[in-house]
Design a protein around this motif. Structure first.
Motif, PDB file in Angstrom:
ATOM      1  N   UNK A   1      -1.233   4.512 -12.554  1.00  0.00           N
ATOM      2  CA  UNK A   1      -2.376   4.846 -12.191  1.00  0.00           C
ATOM      3  C   UNK A   1      -2.965   6.523 -12.129  1.00  0.00           C
ATOM      4  N   UNK A   2      -2.130   7.205 -11.465  1.00  0.00           N
ATOM      5  CA  UNK A   2      -2.370   8.737 -11.455  1.00  0.00           C
ATOM      6  C   UNK A   2      -1.676   9.597 -12.564  1.00  0.00           C
TER       7      UNK A   2
ATOM      8  N   UNK B   1       0.781  -1.266   0.060  1.00  0.00           N
ATOM      9  CA  UNK B   1      -0.027  -0.157  -0.070  1.00  0.00           C
ATOM     10  C   UNK B   1       0.914   1.409  -0.131  1.00  0.00           C
ATOM     11  N   UNK B   2       2.210   0.977   0.301  1.00  0.00           N
ATOM     12  CA  UNK B   2       3.015   2.173   0.329  1.00  0.00           C
ATOM     13  C   UNK B   2       3.341   2.612  -1.182  1.00  0.00           C
ATOM     14  N   UNK B   3       2.951   3.890  -1.602  1.00  0.00           N
ATOM     15  CA  UNK B   3       3.283   4.249  -2.993  1.00  0.00           C
ATOM     16  C   UNK B   3       4.424   5.194  -3.146  1.00  0.00           C
ATOM     17  N   UNK B   4       4.888   6.053  -2.090  1.00  0.00           N
ATOM     18  CA  UNK B   4       5.954   6.816  -2.159  1.00  0.00           C
ATOM     19  C   UNK B   4       6.763   6.972  -0.793  1.00  0.00           C
ATOM     20  N   UNK B   5       8.132   6.862  -0.823  1.00  0.00           N
ATOM     21  CA  UNK B   5       8.956   6.953   0.308  1.00  0.00           C
ATOM     22  C   UNK B   5      10.146   7.811   0.212  1.00  0.00           C
ATOM     23  N   UNK B   6      10.369   8.617   1.102  1.00  0.00           N
ATOM     24  CA  UNK B   6      11.639   9.450   1.128  1.00  0.00           C
ATOM     25  C   UNK B   6      12.532   9.130   2.359  1.00  0.00           C
ATOM     26  N   UNK B   7      13.625   9.176   2.153  1.00  0.00           N
ATOM     27  CA  UNK B   7      14.647   9.040   3.363  1.00  0.00           C
ATOM     28  C   UNK B   7      15.072  10.337   4.185  1.00  0.00           C
TER      29      UNK B   7
ATOM     30  N   UNK C   1       2.131  18.091  -4.928  1.00  0.00           N
ATOM     31  CA  UNK C   1       0.810  17.780  -5.758  1.00  0.00           C
ATOM     32  C   UNK C   1       0.691  16.368  -6.195  1.00  0.00           C
ATOM     33  N   UNK C   2       1.935  15.789  -6.586  1.00  0.00           N
ATOM     34  CA  UNK C   2       1.726  14.242  -6.756  1.00  0.00           C
ATOM     35  C   UNK C   2       1.506  13.574  -5.753  1.00  0.00           C
ATOM     36  N   UNK C   3       2.010  13.846  -4.417  1.00  0.00           N
ATOM     37  CA  UNK C   3       1.760  13.197  -3.063  1.00  0.00           C
ATOM     38  C   UNK C   3       0.258  13.226  -2.866  1.00  0.00           C
ATOM     39  N   UNK C   4      -0.404  14.266  -2.970  1.00  0.00           N
ATOM     40  CA  UNK C   4      -1.880  14.393  -2.731  1.00  0.00           C
ATOM     41  C   UNK C   4      -2.601  13.689  -3.789  1.00  0.00           C
ATOM     42  N   UNK C   5      -2.398  13.498  -5.016  1.00  0.00           N
ATOM     43  CA  UNK C   5      -2.887  12.810  -5.973  1.00  0.00           C
ATOM     44  C   UNK C   5      -2.936  11.388  -5.796  1.00  0.00           C
ATOM     45  N   UNK C   6      -1.557  10.964  -5.169  1.00  0.00           N
ATOM     46  CA  UNK C   6      -1.391   9.513  -4.856  1.00  0.00           C
ATOM     47  C   UNK C   6      -2.131   9.188  -3.593  1.00  0.00           C
ATOM     48  N   UNK C   7      -2.384  10.202  -2.618  1.00  0.00           N
ATOM     49  CA  UNK C   7      -3.126   9.761  -1.467  1.00  0.00           C
ATOM     50  C   UNK C   7      -4.623   9.555  -1.711  1.00  0.00           C
TER      51      UNK C   7
ATOM     52  N   UNK D   1      -5.193  23.513  -7.217  1.00  0.00           N
ATOM     53  CA  UNK D   1      -5.519  22.182  -7.448  1.00  0.00           C
ATOM     54  C   UNK D   1      -5.916  21.182  -6.479  1.00  0.00           C
ATOM     55  N   UNK D   2      -5.709  21.377  -5.268  1.00  0.00           N
ATOM     56  CA  UNK D   2      -5.746  20.519  -4.155  1.00  0.00           C
ATOM     57  C   UNK D   2      -7.152  20.929  -3.385  1.00  0.00           C
ATOM     58  N   UNK D   3      -7.221  21.982  -2.827  1.00  0.00           N
ATOM     59  CA  UNK D   3      -8.368  22.601  -2.135  1.00  0.00           C
ATOM     60  C   UNK D   3      -9.690  23.020  -2.737  1.00  0.00           C
ATOM     61  N   UNK D   4     -10.724  22.881  -2.192  1.00  0.00           N
ATOM     62  CA  UNK D   4     -12.045  23.229  -2.822  1.00  0.00           C
ATOM     63  C   UNK D   4     -12.845  23.852  -1.780  1.00  0.00           C
ATOM     64  N   UNK D   5     -14.071  24.662  -2.262  1.00  0.00           N
ATOM     65  CA  UNK D   5     -14.861  25.603  -1.485  1.00  0.00           C
ATOM     66  C   UNK D   5     -14.307  26.374  -0.585  1.00  0.00           C
ATOM     67  N   UNK D   6     -14.823  26.304   0.865  1.00  0.00           N
ATOM     68  CA  UNK D   6     -14.388  27.382   1.757  1.00  0.00           C
ATOM     69  C   UNK D   6     -12.692  27.248   1.997  1.00  0.00           C
TER      70      UNK D   6
END
Length: 308
Positions: A184-185, A116-122, A200-206, A249-254
């Motif tokens: 996938x994304x 389930x892990x898509x991305x990892x940083x050291x 942006x990429x991390x948020x799309x992946x999550x 791109x990430x947030x919507x509405x209020x």
């Protein structure tokens, strides 16, 4: 060398972008001479450089050189490398980094243990201060300020950040991505050109169900902003331009409108006055240009696919 009797070791494709700093890139490539992971390819993307000679990197094992012919930005150059990558895991690595011998194994092992892990940083240290932390994970981006907090930032490493834990976002200087995530994304958004594209990429992946991780069992050293320069007005332009673009791109509405209110009435005036006080007129102009760009690009798309 793998034999039919040995367990299959996943191929890791390392993608790094060079722009007018071949000597810095070559230092990074040289550090791979001591890397112990036995199955990797190193893809160097020359992003339309007009200074220096990058061709000497071809003399090193495992290296593939791609020349784009023009500056596609960090996102575009990285995407050019990703499209050529054959690995099950793709490591995005800044060219202004130095890697230690055993840095790949902990990240691959983590990916292999949890599908389930898509991305990892050291853990990331500063190059000039080898025990001072630049990155040990992050908090979520604040929905009002559009800013996040780097965990461990500027702290002397005392072992407190050696754990492996989920993180809100990974770091673009070194992030390993499961190839399936790109499939996938899509790729990094080239709307950004540079800065904020990894967030942006991390948020799309999550949103697609993947998790992001930080592991303190691996580390690199980072020179930081060697291609752009830390105080370049162009960096100011992209940081302010892309902070607004990211929130659009990430947030919507209020949430988005509260950010916009804060951004336009607090953050922008505060930073403009700070630059004016220092007589940094070009930085003030860069902030204005970033605002104008966003107002002229209100229709934004998200269609960065592996085949595009």
């Amino acid at each position: 060398m793998q034999t039919p009797e040995t367990p299959k070791i996943p191929l890791v494709s390392i993608v790094s972008v060079n722009w007018n700093k071949p000597e810095i890139t070559l230092d990074m490539v040289k550090s791979f001479k001591h890397v112990t992971y036995p199955n990797y390819e190193l893809i160097i993307v020359d992003n339309g450089s007009t200074m220096g000679d990058i061709d000497p990197v071809k003399n090193y094992p495992h290296v593939k050189l791609i020349k784009t012919g023009k500056n596609l930005g960090f996102a575009g150059g990285t995407n050019a490398g990703i499209r050529r990558a054959k690995g099950q895991y793709i490591l995005l690595l800044n060219n202004d980094t130095i890697v230690p011998p055993h840095f790949l194994e902990p990240m691959v092992e983590l990916m292999e243990q949890d599908i389930h892990i898509g991305i990892v940083s050291p853990k990331i240290y500063y190059f000039d201060s080898p025990q001072v932390i630049q990155f040990a994970g992050t908090t979520e981006i604040n929905k009002i300020t559009g800013r996040g907090h780097k965990i461990g930032y500027l702290q002397e490493d005392d072992g407190s950040y050696d754990q492996t834990v989920p993180t809100a976002l990974t770091h673009g200087a070194c992030m390993m991505v499961r190839k399936q995530v790109f499939q996938e994304i899509g790729l990094l958004s080239e709307l950004y050109f540079m800065y904020y594209e990894e967030y942006d990429f991390c948020e799309r992946a999550k949103k697609a169900g993947w998790t992001c991780y930080y592991t303190g069992k691996s580390y690199i050293h980072h020179r930081e902003s060697m291609s752009m320069g830390k105080h370049n007005p162009m960096k100011t332009y992209y940081m302010f331009r892309n902070r607004w673009l990211y929130m659009r791109r990430i947030e919507k509405g209020w949430n988005y409108y509260l950010f916009l209110l804060y951004f336009l009435t607090v953050s922008i005036p505060k930073n403009m006055f700070a630059h004016l006080f220092k007589r940094e007129i070009t930085h003030v102009q860069s902030i204005f240009k970033g605002l104008i760009w966003n107002m002229g690009h209100l229709q934004i798309q998200q269609n960065e696919t592996l085949d595009s």
